[in-house]
Design a protein around this motif. Sequence first.
Motif, mmCIF file in Angstrom:
data_model
loop_
_atom_site.group_PDB
_atom_site.id
_atom_site.type_symbol
_atom_site.label_atom_id
_atom_site.label_comp_id
_atom_site.label_asym_id
_atom_site.label_seq_id
_atom_site.Cartn_x
_atom_site.Cartn_y
_atom_site.Cartn_z
ATOM 1 N N ALA A 153 0.830 -1.206 0.000
ATOM 2 C CA ALA A 153 0.000 0.000 0.000
ATOM 3 C C ALA A 153 0.864 1.255 0.000
ATOM 4 O O ALA A 153 0.532 2.254 -0.664
ATOM 5 N N SER A 154 1.981 1.220 0.711
ATOM 6 C CA SER A 154 2.864 2.393 0.750
ATOM 7 C C SER A 154 3.480 2.659 -0.616
ATOM 8 O O SER A 154 3.688 3.819 -1.004
ATOM 9 N N LYS A 155 3.754 1.603 -1.365
ATOM 10 C CA LYS A 155 4.311 1.771 -2.705
ATOM 11 C C LYS A 155 3.264 2.313 -3.670
ATOM 12 O O LYS A 155 3.568 3.148 -4.533
ATOM 13 N N PRO A 164 4.317 2.684 -10.396
ATOM 14 C CA PRO A 164 3.453 1.931 -11.317
ATOM 15 C C PRO A 164 3.245 0.494 -10.842
ATOM 16 O O PRO A 164 4.167 -0.136 -10.304
ATOM 17 N N LEU A 165 2.032 -0.004 -11.032
ATOM 18 C CA LEU A 165 1.703 -1.343 -10.556
ATOM 19 C C LEU A 165 2.589 -2.401 -11.190
ATOM 20 O O LEU A 165 2.991 -3.371 -10.521
ATOM 21 N N ASP A 166 2.919 -2.236 -12.477
ATOM 22 C CA ASP A 166 3.797 -3.210 -13.145
ATOM 23 C C ASP A 166 5.172 -3.240 -12.487
ATOM 24 O O ASP A 166 5.793 -4.304 -12.363
ATOM 25 N N ASN A 167 5.663 -2.078 -12.073
ATOM 26 C CA ASN A 167 6.966 -2.015 -11.406
ATOM 27 C C ASN A 167 6.925 -2.708 -10.052
ATOM 28 O O ASN A 167 7.884 -3.363 -9.639
ATOM 29 N N ILE A 168 5.805 -2.552 -9.337
ATOM 30 C CA ILE A 168 5.654 -3.228 -8.048
ATOM 31 C C ILE A 168 5.673 -4.746 -8.239
ATOM 32 O O ILE A 168 6.349 -5.476 -7.506
ATOM 33 N N LEU A 218 1.599 -12.516 -6.359
ATOM 34 C CA LEU A 218 0.786 -11.310 -6.422
ATOM 35 C C LEU A 218 0.335 -11.018 -7.850
ATOM 36 O O LEU A 218 1.089 -11.184 -8.804
ATOM 37 N N THR A 219 -0.917 -10.586 -7.992
ATOM 38 C CA THR A 219 -1.465 -10.218 -9.293
ATOM 39 C C THR A 219 -1.948 -8.769 -9.236
ATOM 40 O O THR A 219 -2.042 -8.167 -8.161
ATOM 41 N N LYS A 220 -2.286 -8.236 -10.402
ATOM 42 C CA LYS A 220 -2.830 -6.875 -10.430
ATOM 43 C C LYS A 220 -4.163 -6.796 -9.687
ATOM 44 O O LYS A 220 -4.506 -5.760 -9.127
ATOM 45 N N LYS A 221 -4.905 -7.890 -9.701
ATOM 46 C CA LYS A 221 -6.166 -7.913 -8.961
ATOM 47 C C LYS A 221 -5.894 -7.719 -7.476
ATOM 48 O O LYS A 221 -6.609 -6.976 -6.790
ATOM 49 N N ASP A 222 -4.836 -8.360 -6.945
ATOM 50 C CA ASP A 222 -4.458 -8.164 -5.547
ATOM 51 C C ASP A 222 -4.115 -6.700 -5.289
ATOM 52 O O ASP A 222 -4.501 -6.124 -4.270
ATOM 53 N N LEU A 223 -3.364 -6.092 -6.220
ATOM 54 C CA LEU A 223 -2.968 -4.694 -6.045
ATOM 55 C C LEU A 223 -4.181 -3.777 -6.031
ATOM 56 O O LEU A 223 -4.265 -2.838 -5.230
ATOM 57 N N SER A 272 -8.163 5.028 -12.811
ATOM 58 C CA SER A 272 -8.227 3.934 -13.779
ATOM 59 C C SER A 272 -9.270 2.888 -13.397
ATOM 60 O O SER A 272 -9.769 2.161 -14.239
ATOM 61 N N VAL A 273 -9.576 2.787 -12.103
ATOM 62 C CA VAL A 273 -10.600 1.853 -11.644
ATOM 63 C C VAL A 273 -11.868 2.650 -11.366
ATOM 64 O O VAL A 273 -11.953 3.398 -10.402
#
Length: 415
Positions: A122-124, A130-134, A153-158, A171-172
């Motif tokens: 969450a802090s990131k 960017p989510l891809d970088n995480i 971890l997936t983008k859905k988790d993020l 974006s969401v």
Amino acid sequence: MNHIELEFNSFNDCLAWKAEIENRTKSKFVSYGSKHINTHGVKCYYFRCHRSHTGNFVSDSKGLRYLKILGSNKINAYCPAALKVTQHTDGKCVVSYQNVHIGHQNDIGHLFLTAGERKIIASKIAAKIPLDNILDEIRNSISDAGLERVHLLTKKDLHNIEKSFNLSSNSVKHENDGVSVDIWVREMQNSENPYILFYKTQGSSCIQHPFLKENDFVLIIMTEAQGEILKKFSSDCVCIDGTHGVNGYYFELITLLTIDDLRQGFPCAFLISNRCDQPVLSIFFHVLKKKLDHYNYKFLCLIWQNLFNAWKSEMSLPQKRLFCAWHIDRVWRKNFKKISGAEKQANTYKIIRSLLEERDIHTFQTLTETAIKLFKEDPDTIEFSNYFETYYLHNTSSWVASVIDFTVASIHTCT
């Protein structure tokens, strides 16, 4: 030993032991019921295996989304693994631990992220990384110590973490993915430069194309810049390829590319759909044709027959149909099961791979005749020989390097 009793000096020590046990056994114990305090001030906490469930799982969803690929965490059965923590008035805790799991395997795919892991992520997200970088950073952290839940971890988790910490970005649009996509598409359609060429959402009918079912989803995207690139360079070569099974909805992505002035593949249009049969692909090519000034192409690089049939129904026939070297190689490898023995499979692969890369037509013809003769003389390779002759020897101009006017490397870059 199925039942263990342990004593700890404090409740925090007990929780630390619980976390260590969960990590080591790839399990999770969740609290159920309320904390019980008896007349002597003794507190009791109850935890059970998070996969235990006494009823049958019935989805409450009224949408059209598929269930999770891994299935529900609940096993529709009772798992006896459990913890009872008794905290006395002096702070000491006694743990009664039933350690046997029944009805399921303990695997990281069905675990949750820990509270600490969620806070770090969450802090990131809050720092606008960017989510891809995480995701890349987390997956690159895999060590010899082994795979952990966070590495899956997936983008859905993020997005779930983003929502739970109130960090949601623009974006969401909605917690429901279908509604979120629908809102985004409507916004794009009402913008100054709309690039949604066709849209059919799930749960609706399509008068223009009645063969589309209510459950079908079709989205075709091409920006103005992509259209200009396609007009400028597509008279040389157009490449079409797809990806499958890369999301929880089983949607497929079809990408149309062309080769730019640097001989690099440039994506020009996208089709996202739950089905990619010939009728839906024909819609894709039909709406693209209406956006182009011309649609005569020298080379068309694709391997799927339904893609080629759809192209022929809407576009002009290309001068030459080409196969991507990477796809050819993958299909050949899949058919090596027709050959008995790993050593013969390896030798056969070396031979046919040399045919694929041979740039002299006369040498290719000589090598092909020798290879087919060799395959037919060996009963372990004769089935593969028949397959190779049936599907590839009659269309060598589509895949042999010696008869293609530009390099196989360029075609591979496109796809």
